[in-house]
Design an enzyme around this catalytic site. Structure first.
Site, PDB file in Angstrom:
ATOM      1  N   CYS A   1      -6.743   2.190   5.182  1.00 51.65           N
ATOM      2  CA  CYS A   1      -7.480   0.999   5.601  1.00 51.65           C
ATOM      3  C   CYS A   1      -7.410   0.812   7.114  1.00 51.65           C
ATOM      4  O   CYS A   1      -6.442   1.196   7.766  1.00 51.65           O
ATOM      5  CB  CYS A   1      -6.967  -0.245   4.882  1.00 51.65           C
ATOM      6  SG  CYS A   1      -5.227  -0.645   5.162  1.00 51.65           S
TER       7      CYS A   1
ATOM      8  N   GLU B   1       0.761   4.045   1.735  1.00 53.55           N
ATOM      9  CA  GLU B   1       1.167   4.545   3.048  1.00 53.55           C
ATOM     10  C   GLU B   1       2.343   3.737   3.588  1.00 53.55           C
ATOM     11  O   GLU B   1       3.286   4.299   4.162  1.00 53.55           O
ATOM     12  CB  GLU B   1       0.004   4.473   4.048  1.00 53.55           C
ATOM     13  CG  GLU B   1      -1.203   5.308   3.652  1.00 53.55           C
ATOM     14  CD  GLU B   1      -2.253   4.536   2.876  1.00 53.55           C
ATOM     15  OE1 GLU B   1      -3.440   4.852   3.026  1.00 53.55           O
ATOM     16  OE2 GLU B   1      -1.900   3.609   2.099  1.00 53.55           O
TER      17      GLU B   1
ATOM     18  N   HIS C   1       0.840  -1.191   0.000  1.00 53.36           N
ATOM     19  CA  HIS C   1       0.000   0.000   0.000  1.00 53.36           C
ATOM     20  C   HIS C   1       0.882   1.251   0.000  1.00 53.36           C
ATOM     21  O   HIS C   1       2.020   1.230   0.464  1.00 53.36           O
ATOM     22  CB  HIS C   1      -0.906   0.016   1.221  1.00 53.36           C
ATOM     23  CG  HIS C   1      -2.010  -0.989   1.161  1.00 53.36           C
ATOM     24  ND1 HIS C   1      -3.027  -1.001   2.076  1.00 53.36           N
ATOM     25  CD2 HIS C   1      -2.269  -2.013   0.309  1.00 53.36           C
ATOM     26  CE1 HIS C   1      -3.872  -1.986   1.788  1.00 53.36           C
ATOM     27  NE2 HIS C   1      -3.417  -2.623   0.728  1.00 53.36           N
TER      28      HIS C   1
ATOM     29  N   CYS D   1      -3.002   0.251   7.220  1.00 53.80           N
ATOM     30  CA  CYS D   1      -2.342   1.538   7.008  1.00 53.80           C
ATOM     31  C   CYS D   1      -2.649   2.516   8.140  1.00 53.80           C
ATOM     32  O   CYS D   1      -1.778   3.282   8.548  1.00 53.80           O
ATOM     33  CB  CYS D   1      -2.739   2.111   5.658  1.00 53.80           C
ATOM     34  SG  CYS D   1      -2.048   1.147   4.292  1.00 53.80           S
TER      35      CYS D   1
END
Length: 143
Positions: free
Chosen positions: A69, A46, A44, A79
């Site tokens: 998330c 982040e 992801h 995240c």
């Protein structure tokens, strides 16, 4: 936020079922980390941006194109957990995420950790990145 949107845009269509997200971490006017969701949906954005920023992320601001998330289907740290653990002081998001893995849960976790959470910055510019993703999630919710 415009930089985060620019990072996410080329990844649209390359991230599988996951949305193409952009993340930029800033502190004192300096970019500490920036990334987009990887091909196939992992890692992801982040996660990648935090890895670049390292310990310097403490007290920084993250600009993220989509709500971080709250859970990951893989069971890995979400995240929002990663941003909280990094000690971010503020997270600014363009768009809400209707997925069962977010849907306000990421925002709630960040707020509970004492992180200032703002949503809606440049939402109109970021929303087209998520049109098909949001439509797909809306169908899932109705089922």
């Amino acid at each position: 936020m415009r930089r985060a949107i620019a990072l996410a845009r080329p990844q649209v269509g390359r991230t599988g079922e996951n949305p193409a997200v952009g993340c930029v971490i800033l502190k004192d006017g300096r970019v500490l980390g920036e990334a987009a969701t990887g091909d196939g949906g992992r890692p992801h954005a982040e996660e990648l941006a935090l890895a670049q920023a390292g310990e310097a992320a403490r007290g920084a601001t993250a600009f993220v194109t989509l709500e971080p998330c709250a859970e990951r289907s893989s069971g890995a740290a979400s995240c929002s957990e990663r941003l909280a653990a990094a000690g971010m002081s503020r997270v600014v998001v363009a768009c809400a995420d209707p997925s069962v893995f977010a849907a306000g849960g990421g925002a709630a976790r960040l707020r509970a950790a004492g992180i200032v959470f703002d949503q809606g910055l440049l939402e109109a510019e970021a929303a087209p990145l998520y049109a098909s993703y949001v439509a797909a999630k809306s169908l899932e919710i109705r089922r």
